[in-house]
Motif scaffolding. Structure first.
Motif, PDB file in Angstrom:
ATOM      1  N   MET A 142       0.818  -1.199   0.000  1.00 57.05           N
ATOM      2  CA  MET A 142       0.000   0.000   0.000  1.00 57.05           C
ATOM      3  C   MET A 142       0.858   1.258   0.000  1.00 57.05           C
ATOM      4  SD  MET A 142      -2.985   0.974   2.740  1.00 57.05           S
ATOM      5  CE  MET A 142      -3.867  -0.549   2.425  1.00 57.05           C
ATOM      6  N   THR A 143       2.128   1.120   0.421  1.00 57.01           N
ATOM      7  CA  THR A 143       2.978   2.302   0.534  1.00 57.01           C
ATOM      8  C   THR A 143       4.139   2.238  -0.439  1.00 57.01           C
ATOM      9  OG1 THR A 143       4.336   1.264   2.250  1.00 57.01           O
ATOM     10  CG2 THR A 143       2.449   2.567   2.969  1.00 57.01           C
ATOM     11  N   THR A 144       4.616   3.423  -0.815  1.00 58.45           N
ATOM     12  CA  THR A 144       5.851   3.534  -1.572  1.00 58.45           C
ATOM     13  C   THR A 144       6.995   3.660  -0.586  1.00 58.45           C
ATOM     14  OG1 THR A 144       5.592   5.926  -1.666  1.00 58.45           O
ATOM     15  CG2 THR A 144       4.660   4.666  -3.471  1.00 58.45           C
ATOM     16  N   ALA A 145       8.215   3.710  -1.090  1.00 54.07           N
ATOM     17  CA  ALA A 145       9.371   3.826  -0.208  1.00 54.07           C
ATOM     18  C   ALA A 145       9.318   5.144   0.565  1.00 54.07           C
ATOM     19  CB  ALA A 145      10.655   3.757  -1.033  1.00 54.07           C
ATOM     20  N   PRO A 146       9.538   5.116   1.887  1.00 53.63           N
ATOM     21  CA  PRO A 146       9.512   6.352   2.662  1.00 53.63           C
ATOM     22  C   PRO A 146      10.584   7.323   2.187  1.00 53.63           C
ATOM     23  CG  PRO A 146       9.457   4.424   4.104  1.00 53.63           C
ATOM     24  CD  PRO A 146       9.772   3.937   2.722  1.00 53.63           C
ATOM     25  N   LYS A 147      10.264   8.615   2.277  1.00 53.82           N
ATOM     26  CA  LYS A 147      11.220   9.645   1.930  1.00 53.82           C
ATOM     27  C   LYS A 147      11.776  10.232   3.219  1.00 53.82           C
ATOM     28  CE  LYS A 147       8.743  10.849  -2.307  1.00 53.82           C
ATOM     29  NZ  LYS A 147       7.845   9.709  -2.251  1.00 53.82           N
ATOM     30  N   ASN A 148      13.078  10.523   3.230  1.00 57.48           N
ATOM     31  CA  ASN A 148      13.713  10.988   4.442  1.00 57.48           C
ATOM     32  C   ASN A 148      14.109  12.458   4.372  1.00 57.48           C
ATOM     33  OD1 ASN A 148      13.658   8.424   5.755  1.00 57.48           O
ATOM     34  ND2 ASN A 148      15.263   7.760   4.362  1.00 57.48           N
ATOM     35  N   MET A 149      13.715  13.169   3.292  1.00 60.27           N
ATOM     36  CA  MET A 149      14.104  14.557   3.141  1.00 60.27           C
ATOM     37  C   MET A 149      13.516  15.410   4.250  1.00 60.27           C
ATOM     38  SD  MET A 149      13.367  17.219   0.032  1.00 60.27           S
ATOM     39  CE  MET A 149      11.712  17.543   0.602  1.00 60.27           C
ATOM     40  N   THR A 150      14.377  16.169   4.918  1.00 50.21           N
ATOM     41  CA  THR A 150      13.903  17.096   5.943  1.00 50.21           C
ATOM     42  C   THR A 150      14.347  18.516   5.640  1.00 50.21           C
ATOM     43  OG1 THR A 150      15.853  16.634   7.316  1.00 50.21           O
ATOM     44  CG2 THR A 150      13.877  15.328   7.743  1.00 50.21           C
ATOM     45  N   ASP A 151      14.981  18.752   4.490  1.00 52.32           N
ATOM     46  CA  ASP A 151      15.374  20.088   4.065  1.00 52.32           C
ATOM     47  C   ASP A 151      14.498  20.501   2.891  1.00 52.32           C
ATOM     48  OD1 ASP A 151      17.344  19.893   5.920  1.00 52.32           O
ATOM     49  OD2 ASP A 151      18.982  19.580   4.506  1.00 52.32           O
ATOM     50  N   ALA A 152      14.014  21.739   2.903  1.00 48.43           N
ATOM     51  CA  ALA A 152      13.155  22.209   1.829  1.00 48.43           C
ATOM     52  C   ALA A 152      13.152  23.729   1.827  1.00 48.43           C
ATOM     53  CB  ALA A 152      11.729  21.680   2.013  1.00 48.43           C
ATOM     54  N   ILE A 153      12.765  24.290   0.686  1.00 47.96           N
ATOM     55  CA  ILE A 153      12.515  25.724   0.586  1.00 47.96           C
ATOM     56  C   ILE A 153      11.149  25.905  -0.051  1.00 47.96           C
ATOM     57  CG2 ILE A 153      13.266  27.932  -0.361  1.00 47.96           C
ATOM     58  CD1 ILE A 153      16.100  26.874  -0.476  1.00 47.96           C
ATOM     59  N   ILE A 154      10.291  26.641   0.642  1.00 49.30           N
ATOM     60  CA  ILE A 154       8.984  26.991   0.082  1.00 49.30           C
ATOM     61  C   ILE A 154       9.114  28.409  -0.452  1.00 49.30           C
ATOM     62  CG2 ILE A 154       6.510  27.201   0.532  1.00 49.30           C
ATOM     63  CD1 ILE A 154       6.988  25.360   2.977  1.00 49.30           C
ATOM     64  N   ARG A 155       8.990  28.557  -1.773  1.00 46.72           N
ATOM     65  CA  ARG A 155       9.307  29.817  -2.445  1.00 46.72           C
ATOM     66  C   ARG A 155       8.078  30.711  -2.622  1.00 46.72           C
ATOM     67  NH1 ARG A 155      14.762  30.772  -2.499  1.00 46.72           N
ATOM     68  NH2 ARG A 155      15.938  28.957  -3.246  1.00 46.72           N
ATOM     69  N   ASP A 156       8.277  31.989  -2.347  1.00 47.32           N
ATOM     70  CA  ASP A 156       7.330  33.046  -2.719  1.00 47.32           C
ATOM     71  C   ASP A 156       5.915  32.763  -2.219  1.00 47.32           C
ATOM     72  OD1 ASP A 156       6.565  35.433  -3.865  1.00 47.32           O
ATOM     73  OD2 ASP A 156       6.172  34.551  -5.833  1.00 47.32           O
ATOM     74  N   VAL A 157       5.809  32.464  -0.931  1.00 44.70           N
ATOM     75  CA  VAL A 157       4.523  32.122  -0.342  1.00 44.70           C
ATOM     76  C   VAL A 157       4.044  33.256   0.568  1.00 44.70           C
ATOM     77  CG1 VAL A 157       5.404  30.997   1.761  1.00 44.70           C
ATOM     78  CG2 VAL A 157       3.272  30.165   0.711  1.00 44.70           C
ATOM     79  N   THR A 158       2.748  33.324   0.791  1.00 42.64           N
ATOM     80  CA  THR A 158       2.188  34.198   1.815  1.00 42.64           C
ATOM     81  C   THR A 158       1.968  33.358   3.060  1.00 42.64           C
ATOM     82  OG1 THR A 158       1.090  35.640   0.222  1.00 42.64           O
ATOM     83  CG2 THR A 158       0.231  35.643   2.466  1.00 42.64           C
ATOM     84  N   LEU A 159       2.580  33.745   4.173  1.00 47.57           N
ATOM     85  CA  LEU A 159       2.472  32.907   5.358  1.00 47.57           C
ATOM     86  C   LEU A 159       1.928  33.687   6.541  1.00 47.57           C
ATOM     87  CD1 LEU A 159       5.764  32.222   7.290  1.00 47.57           C
ATOM     88  CD2 LEU A 159       5.661  33.944   5.493  1.00 47.57           C
TER      89      LEU A 159
END
Length: 442
Positions: free
Chosen positions: A1-18
């Motif tokens: 039922m699941t795909t391989a887990p992803k371990n990424m914990t670094d990200a950039i959310i660009r040009d967002v209103t927060l």
């Protein structure tokens, strides 16, 4: 039922209103490192490989659902229209028959439903159950979906098949075995997004000796203890009949109220009880939709807050709420308080987002959160796109729109610990088509 887990914990959310510091900030880049919000910066407008495009979107903290029963996602509509005790007995019959396979499916389904409404943390209140395989299946399902969880191991030591003064004996085991298994669960989830807690059905389910043993166990390990309290007057009636005092006094007289206790519902909590809970530092989980569905009433949340009680928002299980939709609960939780007090100026977006994303975090052992997204917060984030549901357009005020018209359709992307676990409204980890086939075949 699941795909391989992803371990990424670094990200950039660009040009967002927060939403940050109690206000909406436009054109920002949110930088995530090691699963934490590292910085909030004016957007450079430059896209980079792997970044999340936030243009035209709104970013809010992920919701913390302070109370649910995941296995009830397979019990929707059960005993509808019946009083609480009768409803509980019907749910118990289903709980006795749960298998590891069904527990896994139910947990995956409920967790994905929660993610789709912007929930990043679940506080799961498991009913007592003697099967370690059922618990293992729940843990595996939580891991597979990527959601954060506080997983309460069901605990009781007073047996009563009527559930008036005790718990269903078919689902119980010796308290020492329960606590030993709780320790094993803590070892099993170490280093993951899951924290273990103790889940007590209600004040009627533990003997005084049991309360003492559970308290010492939980305090020694700094664990949360979640307990249903005064959902109706049954707790007071039964405690008075059997112990000669009301439910709050029964718990307090045995030292079972402290700052890592989360009291769930508290619809019938009176002024004196509120004072006691505030003095002991007990948090409260407010479950408005479930309380209405079962005819329990309306928790006096304004009084809780005035008394100094920390309040979080809960959806409850799908057998009493029918969905795991925190956006629906956010709106209903505000509206019912306004209706009860005849005031439209209560519980606007600012108040409700704080309750829903961090109101009871101290009792749960989670980082404090208020006023939106801040540097240093866990990167548990929900990105909203109002154009996904034209019923939300036009947007005059994004907070007002989230509160008054927000639906699960507007949840576009969800990050937990910096990992994108939901993209374009769909899980990045779970084969949803296979899940639908499995659910349809039950």
């Amino acid at each position: 039922m699941t795909t391989a887990p992803k371990n990424m914990t670094d990200a950039i959310i660009r040009d967002v209103t927060l939403y940050s510091g109690g206000q909406w900030l436009t054109g920002r880049d949110v930088v995530v490192s090691n699963g934490v919000v590292e910085s909030i910066e004016k957007s450079t407008g430059t896209a980079t490989p792997g970044s999340v495009d936030g243009s035209g979107a709104y970013l809010i903290p992920g919701f913390v659902n302070t109370h649910t029963h995941l296995q009830q996602s397979l019990m929707r509509g059960i005993a509808e229209g019946t009083p609480l005790l009768e409803w509980l007995l019907a749910v118990a019959e289903e709980s006795v028959q749960i298998t590891p396979e069904r527990a896994y499916t139910a947990t995956v389904a409920a967790s994905l439903e929660a993610l789709r409404s912007g929930t990043t943390t679940l506080v799961e209140h498991m009913w007592p159950h003697p099967s370690s395989e059922v618990h293992d299946a729940v843990i595996r399902a939580l891991h597979d979906t990527g959601i954060r969880a506080v997983l309460g191991r069901g605990t009781a030591d007073r047996a009563d098949k009527t559930r008036k003064w005790g718990f269903d004996p078919r689902l119980m085991q010796p308290l020492g075995d329960v606590l030993a298994h709780t320790d094993q669960m803590m070892r099993d989830v170490a280093g993951s997004r899951i924290d273990v807690a103790v889940a007590v059905p209600n004040p009627r389910s533990l003997t005084p000796d049991g309360m003492s043993e559970v308290r010492e166990f939980a305090q020694a390990r700094d664990l949360t203890v979640s307990i249903h309290l005064l959902e109706t007057q049954t707790d007071n009636t039964m405690c008075t009949e059997h112990a000669g005092m009301n439910a709050v006094d029964y718990l307090d007289s045995h030292g079972f109220l402290w700052d890592r206790v989360l009291a769930v519902h508290c619809v019938e909590l009176d002024d004196r009880g509120q004072k006691v809970l505030a003095e002991r530092g007990v948090g409260v989980s407010y479950n408005p939709v479930s309380n209405m569905r079962l005819g329990s009433g309306i928790a006096p949340v304004p009084s809780f807050l005035d008394a100094g009680i920390a309040v979080g928002l809960g959806v409850d299980g799908a057998a009493s709420n029918d969905t795991q939709d925190m956006l629906e609960t956010l709106r209903t939780g505000a509206y019912v308080q306004r209706a009860a007090r005849g005031r439209a100026d209560l519980f606007g977006f600012e108040a409700m987002i704080d309750i829903a994303s961090g109101g009871a975090n101290a009792a749960l052992g989670l980082p404090a959160r208020s006023g939106g997204i801040s540097v240093g917060d866990p990167a548990d984030l929900t990105m909203i796109r109002f154009e996904r549901d034209f019923g939300c357009l036009p947007v005059r005020d994004p907070g007002a729109s989230i509160l008054t018209t927000g639906s699960r359709q507007i949840v576009d992307t969800v990050l937990v610990a910096g990992e994108v676990v939901l993209r374009d409204g769909h899980s990045t980890r779970v084969d949803e088509a296979e899940l639908i086939r499995t659910l349809s075949a039950l």
